[in-house]
Design a protein around this motif. Structure first.
Motif, PDB file in Angstrom:
ATOM      1  N   LEU A 359     -15.349 -28.085  -5.041  1.00  0.00           N
ATOM      2  CA  LEU A 359     -15.073 -28.942  -6.252  1.00  0.00           C
ATOM      3  C   LEU A 359     -16.593 -29.769  -5.630  1.00  0.00           C
ATOM      4  O   LEU A 359     -17.657 -29.615  -6.587  1.00  0.00           O
ATOM      5  CB  LEU A 359     -14.083 -29.641  -6.667  1.00  0.00           C
ATOM      6  N   ARG A 360     -16.903 -30.564  -4.712  1.00  0.00           N
ATOM      7  CA  ARG A 360     -18.233 -30.590  -4.694  1.00  0.00           C
ATOM      8  C   ARG A 360     -19.127 -30.844  -4.719  1.00  0.00           C
ATOM      9  O   ARG A 360     -20.349 -30.765  -5.039  1.00  0.00           O
ATOM     10  CB  ARG A 360     -17.649 -31.903  -2.999  1.00  0.00           C
ATOM     11  N   GLU A 361     -19.189 -29.164  -4.309  1.00  0.00           N
ATOM     12  CA  GLU A 361     -20.381 -28.169  -4.098  1.00  0.00           C
ATOM     13  C   GLU A 361     -21.560 -28.162  -5.510  1.00  0.00           C
ATOM     14  O   GLU A 361     -22.664 -27.576  -5.918  1.00  0.00           O
ATOM     15  CB  GLU A 361     -20.062 -27.083  -3.607  1.00  0.00           C
ATOM     16  N   VAL A 362     -20.162 -28.114  -6.717  1.00  0.00           N
ATOM     17  CA  VAL A 362     -20.744 -27.743  -8.357  1.00  0.00           C
ATOM     18  C   VAL A 362     -21.324 -28.973  -8.517  1.00  0.00           C
ATOM     19  O   VAL A 362     -20.266 -29.806  -8.882  1.00  0.00           O
ATOM     20  CB  VAL A 362     -19.555 -27.452  -9.152  1.00  0.00           C
ATOM     21  N   SER A 368     -20.297 -34.397  -9.547  1.00  0.00           N
ATOM     22  CA  SER A 368     -19.816 -32.913  -9.042  1.00  0.00           C
ATOM     23  C   SER A 368     -18.901 -33.054  -9.584  1.00  0.00           C
ATOM     24  O   SER A 368     -18.591 -33.800 -10.310  1.00  0.00           O
ATOM     25  CB  SER A 368     -19.880 -33.194  -7.468  1.00  0.00           C
ATOM     26  N   LEU A 369     -17.836 -31.610  -9.849  1.00  0.00           N
ATOM     27  CA  LEU A 369     -17.231 -31.548 -11.213  1.00  0.00           C
ATOM     28  C   LEU A 369     -16.066 -32.041  -9.362  1.00  0.00           C
ATOM     29  O   LEU A 369     -15.071 -32.446 -10.214  1.00  0.00           O
ATOM     30  CB  LEU A 369     -16.673 -30.148  -9.912  1.00  0.00           C
ATOM     31  N   LEU A 370     -16.195 -32.537  -8.424  1.00  0.00           N
ATOM     32  CA  LEU A 370     -15.479 -33.384  -8.016  1.00  0.00           C
ATOM     33  C   LEU A 370     -15.123 -34.683  -8.800  1.00  0.00           C
ATOM     34  O   LEU A 370     -14.202 -35.059  -8.117  1.00  0.00           O
ATOM     35  CB  LEU A 370     -15.397 -33.364  -6.180  1.00  0.00           C
ATOM     36  N   GLY A 398     -11.042 -37.527  -6.107  1.00  0.00           N
ATOM     37  CA  GLY A 398     -11.905 -37.355  -6.508  1.00  0.00           C
ATOM     38  C   GLY A 398     -11.604 -38.187  -8.407  1.00  0.00           C
ATOM     39  O   GLY A 398     -11.067 -39.315  -8.187  1.00  0.00           O
ATOM     40  N   GLN A 399     -12.661 -39.104  -8.796  1.00  0.00           N
ATOM     41  CA  GLN A 399     -13.408 -39.920  -9.378  1.00  0.00           C
ATOM     42  C   GLN A 399     -12.668 -40.088 -11.139  1.00  0.00           C
ATOM     43  O   GLN A 399     -12.886 -41.081 -11.711  1.00  0.00           O
ATOM     44  CB  GLN A 399     -14.537 -40.142  -9.330  1.00  0.00           C
ATOM     45  N   ALA A 400     -12.488 -38.860 -11.424  1.00  0.00           N
ATOM     46  CA  ALA A 400     -11.473 -38.279 -13.414  1.00  0.00           C
ATOM     47  C   ALA A 400     -12.407 -38.784 -14.191  1.00  0.00           C
ATOM     48  O   ALA A 400     -12.647 -39.859 -14.667  1.00  0.00           O
ATOM     49  CB  ALA A 400     -10.607 -39.151 -13.148  1.00  0.00           C
TER      50      ALA A 400
END
Length: 448
Positions: A359-362, A368-370, A398-400
């Motif tokens: 998720l962080r890579e996107v 990021s997605l994360l 994640g931070q939403a």
């Protein structure tokens, strides 16, 4: 960007009888919008990962509280995500503090309710699960309201030792008190559900080309209309789809002619087995599906069950482990069993870290997605040897979209309702909720 008007957020790449959803692009915003606005415009996603059988009671909780904390041995695979997680301790599920064994705890984990005891199919969990509350509120904004995944098929038998149907142990997602949401355990079928048309077309049904090949023409046309940053995102996205198609091919029959999913689904009702022999490969493929679904905005809500209640998955593939998950969770305080139990729990956390890495890579603009997602990891009991629903092992990552305060170990008073966390998560999801099950309010310190 050459377009006068922005792309629709529901833009698909199309081929002969198939379609492929796109990730979020800057071109989906008005021309006046800056690149930084992508992060604000991107939707919030929610995923819940369920691990059966609990954790070793003395090996889970971090040391230290607030932002000054150290991860335990089980949680150590999350070391690169310390600033992205919230670890709340002393949460419990009061409504599951009854019955015997696992089923009352598993089926009611996300509903916060007490299930009805039955040995038949007259199931009743007496509530709606966290994920489905969110899906019912926002699900119309995406092709799929939610995505339910797992690794074990639902068992229709009865656990005679405790007097519950095992069906309860195969579901954490409930759209209504008597409606468990079916989960998918075949990676290939999940892939088809995400990326192929719901109803097969004749031309597509007879095609053996990979999905990506069928939409490359449309992708080339669209790419010419986009700015440089979006072209790069499209290229990266298509490369990830190609890589997943290749991985899926390696886990199924080497004879591609044997796989005709559209014809098989419509006429035969089944597809060739697509589940890898490796449990880790199976798990990671399913987690990859969540990433792709969130990235393309096919759905914003997902659940994943590493295993059913009383999962006996053999973890002998791990160094130092010889046996099944459930038997080892009944450790009887024997040091050898506890060590193996710990290694299994740590492996699950490592898979959680795998998903967070993906998720962080996107990238979605400056986030990021994360950062635009929240992913809860948890089990329905603390110590598998005692079947205790006190002090449940929970992590939220994640931070939403900036709505959660992460980088914390929050220690609450004993027996704080787990449902308070759910109120906070639904609020962060954009689904304001005053009460969920036995909640007393949002969990302090979680919302930004």
């Amino acid at each position: 960007m050459r377009n006068r008007f922005p792309l629709s957020r529901r833009t698909f790449l199309r081929g002969t009888g198939v379609s492929l959803a796109l990730p979020w692009l800057e071109g989906m915003l008005p021309r006046a919008s800056a690149s930084a606005a992508v992060a604000d415009a991107a939707p919030v996603r929610m995923a819940v990962l369920f691990m059966p059988n609990g954790v070793p009671p003395k090996k889970w909780s971090p040391s230290g509280v607030g932002r000054e904390f150290e991860l335990s041995s089980i949680l150590e695979p999350l070391k690169d995500f310390k600033n992205d997680i919230v670890i709340p301790t002393n949460l419990w599920h009061q409504a599951s503090n009854t019955g015997d064994g696992h089923y009352v705890k598993t089926a009611g984990l996300l509903t916060g309710t007490t299930i009805n005891k039955t040995v038949g199919l007259d199931l009743n969990c007496n509530g709606v699960s966290l994920d489905q509350v969110a899906a019912q509120a926002i699900g119309r904004q995406t092709p799929l309201p939610s995505l339910e995944l797992g690794t074990d098929p639902v068992d229709l038998g009865v656990d005679a030792q405790v007097g519950y149907t095992r069906v309860y142990g195969g579901h954490i997602s409930w759209s209504g008190p008597t409606r468990p949401v079916a989960k998918e355990i075949h990676p290939r079928l999940v892939y088809e559900r995400l990326f192929r048309a719901a109803q097969p077309h004749d031309a597509a049904a007879t095609s053996d080309k990979p999905l990506l090949d069928l939409v490359l023409g449309d992708a080339k046309r669209l790419r010419a209309q986009l700015g440089g940053h979006d072209r790069q995102k499209i290229d990266e996205y298509l490369e990830s789809v190609r890589a997943l198609e290749q991985r899926l091919d390696r886990t199924t029959s080497s004879d591609r002619q044997a796989w005709k999913p559209r014809a098989a689904v419509e006429h035969a009702g089944t597809l060739p087995a697509a589940i890898p022999e490796s449990h880790q490969e199976h798990v990671q493929l399913m987690l990859d599906m969540i990433v792709l679904a969130f990235r393309a905005d096919v759905t914003r809500v997902s659940t994943f069950m590493f295993g059913n209640s009383v999962s006996g998955t053999d973890f002998s593939f791990l160094d130092g482990v010889k046996g099944g998950h459930h038997p080892l969770s009944h450790h009887q305080n024997e040091e050898s069993n506890l060590k193996q139990y710990e290694l299994i729990a740590r492996w699950h956390i490592a898979q959680y870290a795998y998903l967070l890495t993906k998720l962080r890579e996107v990238r979605e603009g400056e986030r990021s997605l994360l950062e635009n997602t929240m992913v809860m990891f948890g089990s329905d009991l603390h110590d598998g040897n005692r079947h205790s629903p006190h002090n449940l092992p929970i992590v939220l990552a994640g931070q939403a979209g900036g709505r959660l305060q992460t980088g914390q170990h929050l220690e609450f008073s004993a027996d704080t309702p787990l449902a308070n966390l759910y109120v906070s998560m639904l609020t962060a999801m954009g689904v304001p909720t005053k009460r969920f099950a036995d909640s007393t309010g949002p969990l302090p310190g979680v919302l930004a």
